[in-house]
Scaffold this motif. Structure first.
Motif, PDB file in Angstrom:
ATOM      1  N   UNK A 234       0.877  -1.078   0.005  1.00 56.12           N
ATOM      2  CA  UNK A 234       0.056  -0.047   0.044  1.00 56.12           C
ATOM      3  C   UNK A 234       0.727   1.216   0.042  1.00 56.12           C
ATOM      4  N   UNK A 235       0.295   2.433  -0.081  1.00 60.88           N
ATOM      5  CA  UNK A 235       0.904   4.096  -0.174  1.00 60.88           C
ATOM      6  C   UNK A 235       1.825   3.834   1.158  1.00 60.88           C
ATOM      7  N   UNK A 236       1.634   3.000   2.379  1.00 65.66           N
ATOM      8  CA  UNK A 236       2.541   3.213   3.304  1.00 65.66           C
ATOM      9  C   UNK A 236       3.794   2.099   3.353  1.00 65.66           C
ATOM     10  N   UNK A 237       3.841   1.599   2.270  1.00 60.58           N
ATOM     11  CA  UNK A 237       4.673   0.347   2.360  1.00 60.58           C
ATOM     12  C   UNK A 237       4.496  -0.777   2.792  1.00 60.58           C
ATOM     13  N   UNK A 238       3.196  -0.951   3.307  1.00 62.33           N
ATOM     14  CA  UNK A 238       2.926  -2.076   4.080  1.00 62.33           C
ATOM     15  C   UNK A 238       2.523  -3.258   3.171  1.00 62.33           C
ATOM     16  N   UNK A 239       2.744  -4.310   3.336  1.00 66.68           N
ATOM     17  CA  UNK A 239       2.320  -5.546   2.715  1.00 66.68           C
ATOM     18  C   UNK A 239       1.166  -6.072   2.961  1.00 66.68           C
ATOM     19  N   UNK A 240       0.213  -6.006   1.992  1.00 63.54           N
ATOM     20  CA  UNK A 240      -1.112  -6.541   1.994  1.00 63.54           C
ATOM     21  C   UNK A 240      -1.223  -7.815   1.172  1.00 63.54           C
ATOM     22  N   UNK A 241      -1.837  -8.768   1.859  1.00 62.36           N
ATOM     23  CA  UNK A 241      -2.254 -10.019   1.277  1.00 62.36           C
ATOM     24  C   UNK A 241      -3.672  -9.947   0.747  1.00 62.36           C
ATOM     25  N   UNK A 242      -3.884 -10.049  -0.473  1.00 65.34           N
ATOM     26  CA  UNK A 242      -5.173  -9.940  -1.069  1.00 65.34           C
ATOM     27  C   UNK A 242      -5.984 -11.176  -0.890  1.00 65.34           C
ATOM     28  N   UNK A 243      -5.531 -12.286  -1.509  1.00 64.66           N
ATOM     29  CA  UNK A 243      -6.322 -13.699  -1.346  1.00 64.66           C
ATOM     30  C   UNK A 243      -5.469 -14.712  -1.555  1.00 64.66           C
ATOM     31  N   UNK A 244      -5.695 -15.872  -1.515  1.00 65.65           N
ATOM     32  CA  UNK A 244      -5.048 -17.102  -1.796  1.00 65.65           C
ATOM     33  C   UNK A 244      -5.629 -17.875  -3.069  1.00 65.65           C
ATOM     34  N   UNK A 245      -4.815 -18.811  -3.480  1.00 61.36           N
ATOM     35  CA  UNK A 245      -5.087 -19.602  -4.465  1.00 61.36           C
ATOM     36  C   UNK A 245      -4.518 -21.094  -4.073  1.00 61.36           C
TER      37      UNK A 245
END
Length: 113
Positions: free
Chosen positions: A61-72
């Motif tokens: 994100x714009x703060x440099x935080x890693x965001x997991x969206x979803x899994x496959x």
């Protein structure tokens, strides 16, 4: 390969020529845990069918935080399809969460009729 054919047969029929074409175009690969199948800023070049393992889609994100969206997980297709189809750079990463084994199709092979 059997897993992919069975998956497709849930949605319709395949004749022997179609099955042969799928087998000819698919390549089995392994990705170790942590490796990227697709990376943000790069154009996705392949579609995968997960035989073993789990992938995650993530971004920063714009703060440099890693965001997991979803899994496959297993017996599903994995790709950043919108960008793959449009031949545009991805905005997300697709990363192996576990050691993975998958069948991959290059863009040209995927588009063959």
């Amino acid at each position: 390969m059997k897993e992919l054919i069975e998956y497709i047969l849930q949605f319709g029929n395949l004749n022997k020529q179609q099955i042969a074409l799928i087998k000819q175009k698919a390549t089995e690969i392994e990705l170790p845990k942590g490796q990227y199948f697709s990376e943000a800023g790069k154009i996705p070049r392949q579609v995968g069918f997960v035989l073993e393992g789990v992938f995650r889609f993530c971004y920063y994100n714009n703060k440099g935080e890693e965001i997991t969206d979803y899994f496959i997980d297993e017996n599903h297709f994995v790709t950043d399809y919108l960008n793959f189809d449009a031949n545009m750079a991805a905005s997300e990463y697709v990363q192996a969460v576990t050691d993975c084994r998958l069948l991959v199709f290059a863009k040209q092979d995927w588009n063959d009729k």
